[in-house]
Every structure is written in C-alpha cells, then in structure tokens.
Scaffold this active site. Structure first.
Site, PDB file in Angstrom:
ATOM      1  N   ASP A 159       0.881  -1.304   0.037  1.00 51.58           N
ATOM      2  CA  ASP A 159       0.047  -0.019   0.068  1.00 51.58           C
ATOM      3  C   ASP A 159       0.806   1.129  -0.031  1.00 51.58           C
ATOM      4  OD1 ASP A 159      -2.432   1.707   0.647  1.00 51.58           O
ATOM      5  OD2 ASP A 159      -3.315  -0.124   1.122  1.00 51.58           O
ATOM      6  N   HIS A 208      -3.716   6.092   3.302  1.00 52.61           N
ATOM      7  CA  HIS A 208      -4.540   4.688   2.809  1.00 52.61           C
ATOM      8  C   HIS A 208      -4.003   3.703   3.199  1.00 52.61           C
ATOM      9  CE1 HIS A 208      -5.929   1.893  -0.359  1.00 52.61           C
ATOM     10  NE2 HIS A 208      -6.775   2.592  -0.481  1.00 52.61           N
ATOM     11  N   SER A 253     -11.236  -0.814  -1.415  1.00 52.31           N
ATOM     12  CA  SER A 253      -9.851  -0.769  -0.500  1.00 52.31           C
ATOM     13  C   SER A 253     -10.155  -0.832   0.799  1.00 52.31           C
ATOM     14  CB  SER A 253      -9.296   0.629  -0.792  1.00 52.31           C
ATOM     15  OG  SER A 253      -8.824   0.977  -2.022  1.00 52.31           O
TER      16      SER A 253
END
Length: 496
Positions: A157, A196, A418
């Site tokens: 990520d 994220h 996600s």
C-alpha cells in the site's frame, strides 16, 4: 487506505540483509533530475547475469535485478536507452515507467456526516463504531482466536504508520520494506504521507489493546510494504519490488487495495503495456510459488470486470492525461486478474453491493464490508463508512476524523473496495492461524467461510450506471454470482 522509541530503534537497526531483497542487486549511482525509470523484461529462461554491462552500455544504471523472474529495473537519462536495450535478443520488452503511474482509487463521494459512537459490548474504545466487524462476526471469532503471531500479513500500500498505537504492537519491522525506489529499503518513520495504507493495515490487524479500534486478526503480525509514492501512485517497478520482497520475506498473505500498471485496464496487444503487465505478472506468480496468498480489491468504478467496455482512468499520471477508450477482454486489471488472485467486492451495512463497487463473475471470489455512504446508511452505520487507523500527519476530512479519547491517536472514516479487501485478508489470516495450507487451499477455504448472498434488485443502482451508461447487472445464483462471489466473509466460520 507504532509509537515507542524501542520500536523506532528496531526499525533503524535493521541490517542491509534484512531490508534489501536478497535476490535484487542494487546500484548506488546517483541519477540526474532528468532520469527515467525503466522495466526491462528478459525472455523466459534468459539469464540477467550480464544485465549490468548491457544497461551501462546503453547509458543506464541497474536499480534492481530480479533474476528469478527475468526483470530488471533500471534508470537512464539517455533518450535512446529503450531502443538500444531492445536490440538484445535476450530482451522481450522495455518500458519507461515514469509518468505511467496508477493511483489509489478515490473513495466515492458522500457521507460527510460523522457517525456517533454507540455503547461497545466488544472491543476497544471506538469499537462501537465498527459495524463492519459486527457484520462479519469478528467479535464471536475473537472468542475463539484473534489469530497467531506466526502468521504475517504483508500490506502492499502507500506505507504504514507503525508508530500508531493500534499498529505498533503487531508491526513486523524485519519483514517490512519501502519499495518506492524499485528496490527494497528500510521503512522509515513518516513513510505513509497518504494515509491509505495505515487505514487498510488497521482493518487487518489493529491490536486489541483497550484503545481505538480492533482489527479482524489482532494477534497476527503486520508488515508494511510501501508500494507507491507519497501521492498514492503505484509505479510498475514498485509493484514488482513489493511482490519479490513478499516472496523472500516469508509473507503469508498480501493485501492489495489498488490496481497496478499504467492503465486501469492493461491491454496486452500494446507492446509497452504488455512488457509491464508481464513483469508484474511474473512477480506475482513468483510470490505465489513461495506460498504467498494474494488478495486484491475489485475497484471503485462500478464496472463489470468480466465484460469490460470502457476505461476513462488511464493513464492517470500526470493528472489530466486520462482519456476514455473502448476496451475488450484483451485488457485486464493487475493484480486482480492474475490467476490465483482472490478478488473482493464491497458491501455496505445492508449487505448489498456498494453502489461504487466493481464486480465480475470471473473476478469476484468473495465480498466484504467496504462501506456505502449513499444507499446503506443505517442506525449502526450512520454515515455508511468504515473507521480505521490513520497517520497523525496525514490529511483526513475533519468531519471524518476521530481521535481516541485516551491516547489521542487519529482515525478516519473511508469507503471503497480498498476497505473491503483488508477484511477478507484478515479473515484469511485467521484461517491460516488455525490451519495451514497452500495459497490455493486457503483461497478455497476462504470462499467456504462465507455467507452466500443472492443477486439483489439492481434497480437501486440505476443512478450509478457503468461507464458508458450501461446499467449494473448481477449474474449468477446464490452459490456464486458477479456481485458477491461465494458470499460475504464470516470470521467465525473461518475459525470454527
């Protein structure tokens, strides 16, 4: 898509042998501001032993030599570099990767109102907001096990804030790496400027430590593998490096909440796209051959991955270069459509496919909570979003930001496939904690540890058509369909 000085010193004290992939040789030569990065794909079976000389002769330097899969990452300021290297009979393709990145897909808009906490009967101080964990029976599963610390999850990520109080207890520094250069280096403090990766990491393995939230598998180890730059763009050399690192570091399962390649749909009849797609596919297959289960999110463009027709997201770097193009089944999404990869769609709190979630009868293996701020707001999920960990220094919409009352640690609400993928990864980690197996065996058991969902009335998705105006349609029956695969993951079934 973590706080003590002792943890920090453990990271800074890593030896080169632990932070540089054993199979990658690196060049420390300085590069100029005009340098470009290239992926050089050698023919299957060809040796890359003399690649350094060939690259140097073409005016470049080797960043990493992934000999096991015949892929070289190189840098050069020579505009004729690619054409020169292509002349070798051992080279199958060369592609510049600069300017061809893909970015973490933004969450669909909506749901700005902050959710109010309810009285928690399980978990930590903010667990009253974790409707997603309740939905897949995580509290009941934790009465059996929270997972084993012998299981290591690699989170590919934007990075990982390993100083966060919910991440630090389970952070595995020795198996973490920064692949943003194309070669693995130590994962430094402040590496997740985007946020994220810390969000997805918390959903997987946030510790049950009395504060904040609890992850699906709070006792397993979590390795951060930074696979993008700080803006959330996943360049091909970063993706190749990340899977090669996972293969060598002893990672059991990886979370992939992104799409890789210069284009969302990578069309293999284009020479440049094919070289990059093949390099990434080789890296993924190599990781799978070393026992790594690869789980990937479907994407947020609400399209049918099995019957693609349009792509308006590519190439998305530099911003503004996107253009709509017609595509066919000759074009595919990486890592989602690489054989053996487990694809995950998203649901909301009503157990319906989220309005934004992409899908496909051939790509959807399971579904998991990803949030839905428009169609599925409920009393348990007032804003429809998923709460998870967030770096203190990364930006999050103020109305979606929550701070733990005791530690002051930061959390953020988000939605997207996600967010769904990490739930499935956490359940897979629980499966691995109670029973070993090959990636294929675990993938099969993951699809069995589900609650089947039938195709819904698709008229509710009429305001959210696919690109080009086609309606969202669901194919298949309750045993397996394009919206939910085998069904929504169930943590209790995984450990029972």
């Amino acid at each position: 898509m973590k706080h003590s000085r002792r943890r920090l010193s453990a990271v800074l004290g890593l030896t080169a042998a632990l932070v540089v992939a054993p199979t990658a040789t690196t060049s420390m030569a300085a590069t100029g501001a005009t340098d470009s990065t290239y992926v050089v794909l050698y023919r299957q079976g060809a040796s890359t032993a003399d690649a350094g000389q060939a690259i140097a002769a073409a005016g470049g330097t080797v960043v990493a030599n992934y000999a096991e899969i015949g892929v070289i990452v190189a840098r050069s300021a020579n505009s004729g570099f690619a054409n020169t290297v292509k002349k070798s009979s051992e080279v199958d393709g060369v592609s510049a990767t600069s300017g061809l990145g893909t970015r973490v897909a933004p969450a669909a808009e909506g749901g700005s109102a902050e959710a109010e906490a309810v009285q928690a009967t399980w978990g930590d101080t903010l667990s009253g907001r974790q409707w997603d964990m309740v939905q897949i029976n995580v509290p009941q599963a934790h009465a059996v096990t929270g997972g084993s610390d012998s299981v290591v999850v690699g989170n590919l990520d934007t990075g990982l804030d390993f100083t966060h109080p919910d991440i630090a207890p389970n952070y595995d520094a020795t198996r973490s790496a920064d692949c943003s250069s194309g070669a693995a280096t130590p994962l430094a403090v402040g590496n997740d400027a985007h946020g994220h990766g810390t969000h997805t990491g918390g959903t997987i393995a946030a510790a049950a430590n009395g504060s904040g939230i609890v992850g699906v598998a709070p006792n397993v180890k979590l390795a951060g593998i930074k696979s993008s730059n700080d803006d959330g763009y996943f360049f091909p050399e970063m993706v190749v490096c990340s899977f090669m690192w996972a293969a060598k570091a002893g990672i059991n399962v990886t979370n992939n909440s992104y799409y890789a390649d210069p284009w969302l749909f990578n069309c293999k009849n284009d020479a440049e796209q094919r070289a990059i797609w093949e390099a990434e596919r080789r890296a993924i297959r190599y990781a799978q051959s070393k026992g790594v289960l690869v789980i990937a999110s479907q994407g947020n463009d609400r399209s049918d991955r099995t019957h693609p027709a349009f792509d308006d997201s590519s190439p998305d770097y530099p911003p503004g270069n996107e253009e709509e193009r017609r595509i066919t089944n000759a074009c595919s999404v990486v890592p989602l459509e690489v054989p053996g990869v487990v694809g995950v769609t998203a649901t909301g709190n009503l157990r319906l496919k989220s309005f934004y979630s992409s899908y496909g009868i051939s790509t959807a293996e399971v579904t998991a909570p990803g949030g839905d701020s428009i169609l599925q707001r409920t009393d348990a999920a007032p804003n429809g979003l998923v709460l998870s960990t967030w770096p203190a220094t990364a930006s999050c919409n103020p109305v979606r930001t929550v701070f733990d009352p005791g530690t002051g640690a930061k959390y953020c609400y988000a939605q997207g496939t996600s967010m769904a993928g990490p739930h499935a990864v956490g359940v897979a980690a629980l499966l691995m904690s109670v029973q070993s197996g090959t990636p294929g065996q675990v993938a099969a058991r993951l699809q069995q540890a589900t609650n089947p969902l039938s195709c819904p009335d698709t008229s509710i998705y009429a305001p959210f058509p696919q690109l080009g105006g086609a309606p969202q349609t669901c194919q298949g029956g309750p045993a397996h369909n394009s919206f939910y695969g085998a069904g929504e993951v169930d943590a209790l079934k995984a450990v029972s």
